[in-house]
Design a protein around this motif. Structure first.
Motif, mmCIF file in Angstrom:
data_model
loop_
_atom_site.group_PDB
_atom_site.id
_atom_site.type_symbol
_atom_site.label_atom_id
_atom_site.label_comp_id
_atom_site.label_asym_id
_atom_site.label_seq_id
_atom_site.Cartn_x
_atom_site.Cartn_y
_atom_site.Cartn_z
ATOM 1 N N ARG A 48 -30.265 57.354 -38.821
ATOM 2 C CA ARG A 48 -29.848 56.971 -37.473
ATOM 3 C C ARG A 48 -28.493 57.601 -37.209
ATOM 4 N N GLU A 49 -28.395 58.431 -36.162
ATOM 5 C CA GLU A 49 -27.120 59.003 -35.751
ATOM 6 C C GLU A 49 -26.468 58.007 -34.803
ATOM 7 N N ILE A 50 -25.255 57.567 -35.146
ATOM 8 C CA ILE A 50 -24.608 56.486 -34.405
ATOM 9 C C ILE A 50 -23.229 56.921 -33.931
ATOM 10 N N VAL A 51 -23.016 56.816 -32.620
ATOM 11 C CA VAL A 51 -21.703 57.051 -32.043
ATOM 12 C C VAL A 51 -20.977 55.709 -32.022
ATOM 13 N N LYS A 52 -19.799 55.673 -32.645
ATOM 14 C CA LYS A 52 -18.970 54.462 -32.665
ATOM 15 C C LYS A 52 -17.928 54.593 -31.561
ATOM 16 N N HIS A 53 -17.757 53.534 -30.780
ATOM 17 C CA HIS A 53 -16.844 53.534 -29.628
ATOM 18 C C HIS A 53 -16.091 52.212 -29.629
ATOM 19 N N PRO A 54 -14.810 52.218 -29.261
ATOM 20 C CA PRO A 54 -14.032 50.977 -29.305
ATOM 21 C C PRO A 54 -14.403 49.948 -28.244
ATOM 22 N N GLY A 55 -15.233 50.332 -27.288
ATOM 23 C CA GLY A 55 -15.587 49.431 -26.204
ATOM 24 C C GLY A 55 -14.792 49.757 -24.955
ATOM 25 N N ALA A 56 -15.238 49.205 -23.845
ATOM 26 C CA ALA A 56 -14.605 49.500 -22.566
ATOM 27 C C ALA A 56 -14.658 48.269 -21.674
ATOM 28 N N VAL A 57 -13.916 48.358 -20.583
ATOM 29 C CA VAL A 57 -13.900 47.307 -19.579
ATOM 30 C C VAL A 57 -14.186 47.925 -18.220
ATOM 31 N N ALA A 58 -14.654 47.125 -17.294
ATOM 32 C CA ALA A 58 -14.878 47.557 -15.919
ATOM 33 C C ALA A 58 -14.637 46.354 -15.018
ATOM 34 N N VAL A 59 -14.241 46.629 -13.780
ATOM 35 C CA VAL A 59 -13.867 45.536 -12.875
ATOM 36 C C VAL A 59 -14.523 45.703 -11.516
ATOM 37 N N ILE A 60 -15.207 44.656 -11.089
ATOM 38 C CA ILE A 60 -15.657 44.549 -9.706
ATOM 39 C C ILE A 60 -14.479 43.919 -8.970
ATOM 40 N N ALA A 61 -13.764 44.723 -8.184
ATOM 41 C CA ALA A 61 -12.569 44.247 -7.468
ATOM 42 C C ALA A 61 -12.849 44.298 -5.977
ATOM 43 N N VAL A 62 -12.761 43.149 -5.311
ATOM 44 C CA VAL A 62 -13.083 43.055 -3.891
ATOM 45 C C VAL A 62 -11.812 42.749 -3.116
ATOM 46 N N GLU A 78 -20.946 67.017 -15.639
ATOM 47 C CA GLU A 78 -20.576 68.126 -14.759
ATOM 48 C C GLU A 78 -20.720 67.745 -13.289
ATOM 49 N N ARG A 79 -20.180 66.576 -12.946
ATOM 50 C CA ARG A 79 -20.286 66.121 -11.564
ATOM 51 C C ARG A 79 -19.174 65.133 -11.227
ATOM 52 N N VAL A 80 -18.897 65.027 -9.941
ATOM 53 C CA VAL A 80 -17.978 64.021 -9.427
ATOM 54 C C VAL A 80 -18.799 62.765 -9.173
ATOM 55 N N GLN A 81 -18.239 61.615 -9.541
ATOM 56 C CA GLN A 81 -18.935 60.346 -9.359
ATOM 57 C C GLN A 81 -18.006 59.319 -8.737
ATOM 58 N N VAL A 82 -18.616 58.338 -8.107
ATOM 59 C CA VAL A 82 -17.904 57.169 -7.603
ATOM 60 C C VAL A 82 -18.249 56.018 -8.536
ATOM 61 N N GLU A 83 -17.206 55.380 -9.087
ATOM 62 C CA GLU A 83 -17.398 54.315 -10.070
ATOM 63 C C GLU A 83 -16.428 53.174 -9.795
ATOM 64 N N ILE A 84 -16.742 52.007 -10.334
ATOM 65 C CA ILE A 84 -15.777 50.926 -10.302
ATOM 66 C C ILE A 84 -14.665 51.248 -11.305
ATOM 67 N N PRO A 85 -13.475 50.675 -11.125
ATOM 68 C CA PRO A 85 -12.384 50.923 -12.082
ATOM 69 C C PRO A 85 -12.816 50.512 -13.495
ATOM 70 N N ALA A 86 -12.499 51.365 -14.455
ATOM 71 C CA ALA A 86 -12.946 51.112 -15.827
ATOM 72 C C ALA A 86 -12.095 51.916 -16.797
ATOM 73 N N GLY A 87 -12.172 51.547 -18.058
ATOM 74 C CA GLY A 87 -11.467 52.306 -19.079
ATOM 75 C C GLY A 87 -11.728 51.748 -20.461
ATOM 76 N N LYS A 88 -11.295 52.508 -21.437
ATOM 77 C CA LYS A 88 -11.520 52.194 -22.847
ATOM 78 C C LYS A 88 -10.530 51.141 -23.334
ATOM 79 N N LEU A 89 -10.997 50.329 -24.256
ATOM 80 C CA LEU A 89 -10.132 49.359 -24.925
ATOM 81 C C LEU A 89 -9.203 50.079 -25.896
ATOM 82 N N ASP A 90 -7.940 49.716 -25.896
ATOM 83 C CA ASP A 90 -7.015 50.220 -26.903
ATOM 84 C C ASP A 90 -7.212 49.404 -28.178
ATOM 85 N N ALA A 91 -6.811 49.934 -29.315
ATOM 86 C CA ALA A 91 -6.970 49.245 -30.598
ATOM 87 C C ALA A 91 -6.347 47.855 -30.547
ATOM 88 N N GLY A 92 -7.131 46.829 -30.872
ATOM 89 C CA GLY A 92 -6.647 45.458 -30.928
ATOM 90 C C GLY A 92 -6.446 44.797 -29.572
#
Length: 194
Positions: A48-62, A78-92
């Motif tokens: 099993r090839e496994i990508v390990k990622h620290p996790g992320a957060v996203a916010v529905i902000a109204v 290879e595209r521009v997208q519209v997304e809710i605000p989000a980002g990766k968790l920092d260590a700890g």
């Protein structure tokens, strides 16, 4: 072991794959890659090839009846997208703290209060990434401060605009599609079910 290994009768789930060995192949700034050898339920082994990622957060902000979104280029697609605000968790870092940070960094608005809506996996076939999704409609002006390598714009979408962006493919990623559904349900029922 974790709770998902066990079935309702207290025994190991019949589909559980026991890890025999792990070969770490790549360690990057955001992800790592490992190849696990596992024992299958029938006794055979597989990899099993496994990508390990620290996790992320996203916010529905109204804000004033509009959902805040950001538009940015996504190199893997290879595209521009519209997304809710989000980002990766920092260590700890706690997910709620990261959600508050990412919201202000990307939109320039600070949440007075934020609520956890749900946690979900992004690509369980090859990655362990979890996204912690939050909601807020209690915003005040803050200070946007993008990373040096981050280029984006922020706008507020009406429900009709969000639906149009989904139809047009401008909203394309799973977290934002889910956010639109959750926001619609919240507007109609006051609950966060999707």
């Amino acid at each position: 072991m974790n709770d998902n290994e066990w079935n309702e009768n207290g025994g190991r789930h019949p589909f559980y794959e026991e890890t025999v060995s792990t070969d770490k192949r790549f360690e990057g700034r955001m992800i790592s890659l490992q190849v696990d050898t596992v024992r299958l339920p029938n006794g055979d082994t597989a990899t099993r090839e496994i990508v390990k990622h620290p996790g992320a957060v996203a916010v529905i902000a109204v804000l004033d009846g509009k959902m805040l979104v950001v538009e940015q280029f996504r190199k893997p697609l290879e595209r521009v997208q519209v997304e809710i605000p989000a980002g990766k968790l920092d260590a700890g870092e706690e997910p709620e703290t990261a959600a508050m940070r990412e919201l202000e960094e990307e939109t320039g608005y600070r949440a007075k209060r934020i609520r956890h809506v749900r946690t979900f996996s992004t690509s369980p076939g090859f990655a362990d990434e979890l996204i912690y999704l939050y909601f807020t409609d209690e915003l005040e002006p803050g200070q946007a401060h993008l990373d040096d390598e981050e280029f984006l714009t922020c706008e507020g979408l009406t429900p009709e605009q969000a639906d149009e962006y989904v139809r047009d493919g401008r909203i394309f990623d799973a977290k934002t599609l889910l956010a639109v559904l959750i926001w619609r349900n919240w507007r109609e029922t006051g609950a966060f079910g999707a």
